[in-house]
Design a protein around this motif. Structure first.
Motif, PDB file in Angstrom:
ATOM      1  N   THR A  99       0.760  -1.215   0.078  1.00 47.27           N
ATOM      2  CA  THR A  99      -0.055  -0.045   0.099  1.00 47.27           C
ATOM      3  C   THR A  99       0.727   1.161   0.034  1.00 47.27           C
ATOM      4  OG1 THR A  99      -1.773  -1.136   0.915  1.00 47.27           O
ATOM      5  CG2 THR A  99      -1.817   1.196   1.142  1.00 47.27           C
ATOM      6  N   LEU A 100       1.842   1.302   0.703  1.00 42.61           N
ATOM      7  CA  LEU A 100       2.735   2.227   0.847  1.00 42.61           C
ATOM      8  C   LEU A 100       3.463   2.517  -0.271  1.00 42.61           C
ATOM      9  CD1 LEU A 100       4.323   1.544   4.360  1.00 42.61           C
ATOM     10  CD2 LEU A 100       2.785   3.709   3.711  1.00 42.61           C
ATOM     11  N   ASP A 101       3.997   1.428  -1.047  1.00 39.55           N
ATOM     12  CA  ASP A 101       4.698   1.826  -2.423  1.00 39.55           C
ATOM     13  C   ASP A 101       3.677   1.852  -3.556  1.00 39.55           C
ATOM     14  OD1 ASP A 101       6.942   1.114  -1.025  1.00 39.55           O
ATOM     15  OD2 ASP A 101       7.025  -1.017  -1.539  1.00 39.55           O
ATOM     16  N   LYS A 102       2.398   1.872  -3.520  1.00 38.40           N
ATOM     17  CA  LYS A 102       1.661   2.115  -4.420  1.00 38.40           C
ATOM     18  C   LYS A 102       1.057   3.696  -4.263  1.00 38.40           C
ATOM     19  CE  LYS A 102       0.502  -2.717  -5.295  1.00 38.40           C
ATOM     20  NZ  LYS A 102      -0.641  -3.651  -5.226  1.00 38.40           N
ATOM     21  N   GLY A 103       1.563   4.309  -3.231  1.00 40.28           N
ATOM     22  CA  GLY A 103       1.251   5.858  -3.233  1.00 40.28           C
ATOM     23  C   GLY A 103       0.681   6.418  -2.053  1.00 40.28           C
ATOM     24  N   ALA A 104       0.847   5.609  -1.040  1.00 40.01           N
ATOM     25  CA  ALA A 104       0.335   6.087   0.414  1.00 40.01           C
ATOM     26  C   ALA A 104       1.606   6.625   1.159  1.00 40.01           C
ATOM     27  CB  ALA A 104      -0.530   4.940   1.175  1.00 40.01           C
ATOM     28  N   LYS A 105       2.710   6.359   0.536  1.00 39.59           N
ATOM     29  CA  LYS A 105       3.773   6.738   1.344  1.00 39.59           C
ATOM     30  C   LYS A 105       3.975   8.137   1.925  1.00 39.59           C
ATOM     31  CE  LYS A 105       8.000   6.848  -0.678  1.00 39.59           C
ATOM     32  NZ  LYS A 105       9.318   6.306  -1.477  1.00 39.59           N
ATOM     33  N   ASP A 106       3.790   9.070   0.805  1.00 45.25           N
ATOM     34  CA  ASP A 106       3.840  10.572   1.400  1.00 45.25           C
ATOM     35  C   ASP A 106       3.123  10.817   2.411  1.00 45.25           C
ATOM     36  OD1 ASP A 106       5.956  10.784  -0.488  1.00 45.25           O
ATOM     37  OD2 ASP A 106       4.895  11.519  -1.987  1.00 45.25           O
ATOM     38  N   ARG A 107       1.776  10.357   2.475  1.00 48.63           N
ATOM     39  CA  ARG A 107       0.533  10.624   3.382  1.00 48.63           C
ATOM     40  C   ARG A 107       1.326  10.136   4.442  1.00 48.63           C
ATOM     41  NH1 ARG A 107      -5.624   8.806   3.902  1.00 48.63           N
ATOM     42  NH2 ARG A 107      -5.853  10.114   5.485  1.00 48.63           N
ATOM     43  N   ILE A 108       1.479   8.798   4.750  1.00 51.18           N
ATOM     44  CA  ILE A 108       1.687   8.165   6.080  1.00 51.18           C
ATOM     45  C   ILE A 108       3.098   8.852   6.709  1.00 51.18           C
ATOM     46  CG2 ILE A 108       2.391   6.008   7.044  1.00 51.18           C
ATOM     47  CD1 ILE A 108      -0.635   6.470   6.137  1.00 51.18           C
ATOM     48  N   ASN A 109       3.860   9.195   5.709  1.00 49.06           N
ATOM     49  CA  ASN A 109       5.285   9.715   6.286  1.00 49.06           C
ATOM     50  C   ASN A 109       4.964  11.206   7.182  1.00 49.06           C
ATOM     51  OD1 ASN A 109       7.230   7.803   5.687  1.00 49.06           O
ATOM     52  ND2 ASN A 109       7.729   8.696   3.713  1.00 49.06           N
ATOM     53  N   THR A 110       4.014  11.807   6.831  1.00 49.47           N
ATOM     54  CA  THR A 110       3.563  13.017   7.359  1.00 49.47           C
ATOM     55  C   THR A 110       3.430  12.632   8.999  1.00 49.47           C
ATOM     56  OG1 THR A 110       1.128  12.894   6.741  1.00 49.47           O
ATOM     57  CG2 THR A 110       2.564  14.007   5.319  1.00 49.47           C
ATOM     58  N   PHE A 111       2.719  11.384   9.155  1.00 50.27           N
ATOM     59  CA  PHE A 111       2.581  11.072  10.519  1.00 50.27           C
ATOM     60  C   PHE A 111       3.953  10.520  11.278  1.00 50.27           C
ATOM     61  CE2 PHE A 111      -1.606  10.071   8.538  1.00 50.27           C
ATOM     62  CZ  PHE A 111      -2.473  10.688   9.294  1.00 50.27           C
ATOM     63  N   LEU A 112       4.703   9.716  10.465  1.00 58.79           N
ATOM     64  CA  LEU A 112       6.036   9.377  11.002  1.00 58.79           C
ATOM     65  C   LEU A 112       6.807  10.544  11.182  1.00 58.79           C
ATOM     66  CD1 LEU A 112       6.714   5.975   8.813  1.00 58.79           C
ATOM     67  CD2 LEU A 112       5.459   6.254  10.817  1.00 58.79           C
ATOM     68  N   ALA A 113       6.597  11.314  10.633  1.00 60.52           N
ATOM     69  CA  ALA A 113       7.596  12.593  10.663  1.00 60.52           C
ATOM     70  C   ALA A 113       7.402  13.235  12.217  1.00 60.52           C
ATOM     71  CB  ALA A 113       7.219  13.819   9.737  1.00 60.52           C
ATOM     72  N   GLU A 114       6.501  12.959  12.652  1.00 63.46           N
ATOM     73  CA  GLU A 114       6.136  13.682  14.132  1.00 63.46           C
ATOM     74  C   GLU A 114       7.065  12.896  15.165  1.00 63.46           C
ATOM     75  OE1 GLU A 114       2.036  13.730  15.258  1.00 63.46           O
ATOM     76  OE2 GLU A 114       1.584  14.299  13.117  1.00 63.46           O
ATOM     77  N   GLY A 115       7.417  11.698  14.727  1.00 65.61           N
ATOM     78  CA  GLY A 115       8.434  10.812  15.384  1.00 65.61           C
ATOM     79  C   GLY A 115       9.844  10.908  14.955  1.00 65.61           C
ATOM     80  N   ASN A 116      10.183  11.610  14.008  1.00 65.07           N
ATOM     81  CA  ASN A 116      11.420  11.701  13.203  1.00 65.07           C
ATOM     82  C   ASN A 116      11.786  10.596  12.476  1.00 65.07           C
ATOM     83  OD1 ASN A 116      11.807  14.703  14.246  1.00 65.07           O
ATOM     84  ND2 ASN A 116      12.451  13.619  16.173  1.00 65.07           N
ATOM     85  N   MET A 117      10.728   9.937  12.009  1.00 64.66           N
ATOM     86  CA  MET A 117      10.993   8.429  11.234  1.00 64.66           C
ATOM     87  C   MET A 117      10.583   8.762   9.803  1.00 64.66           C
ATOM     88  SD  MET A 117       9.945   5.791  13.871  1.00 64.66           S
ATOM     89  CE  MET A 117      10.543   4.402  12.818  1.00 64.66           C
ATOM     90  N   LYS A 118      10.943   7.900   8.902  1.00 72.15           N
ATOM     91  CA  LYS A 118      10.554   8.015   7.494  1.00 72.15           C
ATOM     92  C   LYS A 118      10.466   6.716   6.919  1.00 72.15           C
ATOM     93  CE  LYS A 118      11.384  10.445   3.003  1.00 72.15           C
ATOM     94  NZ  LYS A 118      12.449  11.532   2.444  1.00 72.15           N
ATOM     95  N   TYR A 119       9.529   6.241   6.173  1.00 72.30           N
ATOM     96  CA  TYR A 119       9.582   5.014   5.473  1.00 72.30           C
ATOM     97  C   TYR A 119      10.105   5.298   4.037  1.00 72.30           C
ATOM     98  CZ  TYR A 119       7.690   1.518   2.343  1.00 72.30           C
ATOM     99  OH  TYR A 119       7.662   0.377   1.519  1.00 72.30           O
ATOM    100  N   GLU A 120      10.953   4.268   3.543  1.00 70.42           N
ATOM    101  CA  GLU A 120      11.604   4.798   2.487  1.00 70.42           C
ATOM    102  C   GLU A 120      11.423   3.779   1.476  1.00 70.42           C
ATOM    103  OE1 GLU A 120      13.633   7.118   1.752  1.00 70.42           O
ATOM    104  OE2 GLU A 120      14.408   7.755   3.885  1.00 70.42           O
TER     105      GLU A 120
END
Length: 287
Positions: free
Chosen positions: A94-115
């Protein structure tokens, strides 16, 4: 596995508690097979295929975080729970098919990023990809053991998510167990569902399904049922007395983890493999 293979290890909740013998046996066989497991620090529950029905975004964020933690370690993620494998893989897809940027906005709050640069794999698949190494390490061929192989749904399905092999004609499990020298018995129920995830809403039906699986293994002469999925193992082992009594069956059959079977072929003891922790007695499988 011919050279030391390192993995970011995602144990999942069940290996930490109810199926700790699965974790014990995995950690016992890993060094013999040249596998080094580094448990992912700070991992959290994957949601076990139900959480996304309640809050799909929260579930996706949680698993993006788990994968991101593995990515930071710079090695593939390995799990030996089929449901964890499926849940993490579905999240990655799901992340690789287009959800990555949106979900990374949540992860950014914990100084994390899905690559999206880390493979997710399972113990079964790693063994299947390294059959020669596995065969070379066998010191106790299981030639006198008749085994029924139970894949479990989440090892194979849905095929569009997992993609590793056919969900209707898989070969990985058979190839691994043949490498251990065991005799694989015919088993019509090998691709069936154990019912674990429906135990509460459809308990009576699930108990009937479980009884039929054990009965089918017994009727084909199996000494033991082996599964790569700890949730299937729990369903078929822990509750066996209850569902067999309810279905008027006196058949009792050991249900063991794939890692325990591998460990027997590698010459490890019952204690090292946690076979004394299984509910149905599995300590007499290899004399």
């Amino acid at each position: 596995m011919s050279n030391n293979k390192e993995f970011a290890f995602f144990p999942g909740c069940v290996l930490s508690q109810a199926a700790k013998e699965s974790k014990m046996s995995l950690e016992a066989i890993a060094p013999i097979l040249g596998i080094t497991l580094h448990e992912i620090p700070g991992w959290s529950c994957c949601g076990a295929s139900q959480a996304q029905c309640v809050d799909p975004i929260a579930s996706l964020v949680a698993n993006a975080r788990n994968i991101a933690l593995g990515e930071k370690m710079g090695m593939p993620i390995l799990t030996t729970c089929s449901t964890c494998m499926l849940t993490l893989t579905k999240a990655k897809n799901t992340l690789d098919k287009g959800a990555k940027d949106r979900i990374n906005t949540f992860l950014a709050e914990g100084n994390m990023k899905y690559e999206g640069n880390t493979e997710i794999t399972s113990l079964l698949w790693v063994l299947y990809q390294n059959l020669d190494t596995l065969k070379a390490k066998v010191v106790n061929p299981l030639s006198n053991l008749k085994v029924a192989l139970f894949y479990g749904c989440h090892s194979l399905r849905p095929e569009r998510e997992l993609t590793k092999e056919s969900s209707t004609n898989p070969k990985s499990f058979e190839a691994v167990v043949e490498a251990l020298g065991a005799t694989i018995v015919p088993f019509e129920k090998r691709l069936d569902c154990c019912g674990f995830h429906a135990s509460y809403p459809a308990g009576k039906s699930v108990r009937k399904m479980s009884s039929q699986i054990v009965g089918n293994a017994d009727s084909n002469g199996a000494d033991v049922v082996v599964t790569p999925c700890p949730l299937c193992q729990m369903q078929l082992d822990i509750y066996q007395e209850r569902y067999q009594d309810e279905n008027n069956s006196n058949i009792r059959k050991p249900i063991i983890h794939l890692s325990q079977l591998v460990g027997l072929a590698l010459g490890l003891s019952n204690k090292e493999l946690g076979l004394d922790l299984n509910i149905q007695d599995a300590t007499r499988l290899v004399g």
